[in-house]
Design a protein around this motif. Structure first.
Motif, PDB file in Angstrom:
ATOM      1  N   ASN A 183     -36.581  -2.518  96.683  1.00 36.01           N
ATOM      2  CA  ASN A 183     -35.907  -2.683  98.826  1.00 36.01           C
ATOM      3  C   ASN A 183     -37.196  -1.614  99.594  1.00 36.01           C
ATOM      4  O   ASN A 183     -37.270  -2.564 100.118  1.00 36.01           O
ATOM      5  CB  ASN A 183     -34.631  -2.277  97.952  1.00 36.01           C
ATOM      6  N   SER A 211     -39.227  -3.606 102.076  1.00 36.14           N
ATOM      7  CA  SER A 211     -39.365  -3.613 103.066  1.00 36.14           C
ATOM      8  C   SER A 211     -40.361  -2.750 103.831  1.00 36.14           C
ATOM      9  O   SER A 211     -40.242  -3.252 105.684  1.00 36.14           O
ATOM     10  CB  SER A 211     -38.086  -2.231 103.380  1.00 36.14           C
ATOM     11  N   ASN A 237     -42.080  -4.593 107.301  1.00 32.16           N
ATOM     12  CA  ASN A 237     -42.399  -3.776 108.450  1.00 32.16           C
ATOM     13  C   ASN A 237     -43.472  -3.409 109.142  1.00 32.16           C
ATOM     14  O   ASN A 237     -43.893  -4.167 109.770  1.00 32.16           O
ATOM     15  CB  ASN A 237     -42.016  -2.226 108.211  1.00 32.16           C
TER      16      ASN A 237
END
Length: 106
Positions: A50, A54, A58
């Motif tokens: 994760n 992520s 981003n």
């Protein structure tokens, strides 16, 4: 299904073989500490996965944000016709921005 999950062969070089899922289940039943180890390691791997996803998301978001002005100015100069109404202009911006994000970031 007639599936066979455990196979045992006797004699020289004989052994017992099991499907990996069955072997894991059996090992956790015999040795509960092993189950705790597996659960903790699974949670660690998922958290790591994760975190990496992520970071990628981003990064794509920041790149899109930095290029927003370039994209909108290019659309304004090349795609927005003076006779379009505001709803058509908004649709054109949204449609082109979506296409650019799909092309650039999948």
């Amino acid at each position: 299904m007639n599936a066979i999950g455990i196979v045992s062969k006797a004699g020289r070089y004989g052994a017992t073989y099991a499907h990996s899922d069955i072997a894991m289940s059996f090992a956790t039943w015999i040795f509960p500490e092993f189950q705790l180890y597996i659960m903790k390691d699974y949670r660690r791997l998922k958290a790591d996965e994760n975190s990496r996803l992520s970071l990628k998301w981003n990064l794509n978001r920041e790149i899109s944000k930095l290029n927003y002005r370039i994209h909108t100015d290019a659309m304004k100069e090349n795609l927005i016709l003076p006779e379009l109404i505001s709803a058509q202009i908004a649709y054109t911006y949204a449609n082109e921005a979506d296409m650019l994000n799909v092309v650039l970031f999948g």
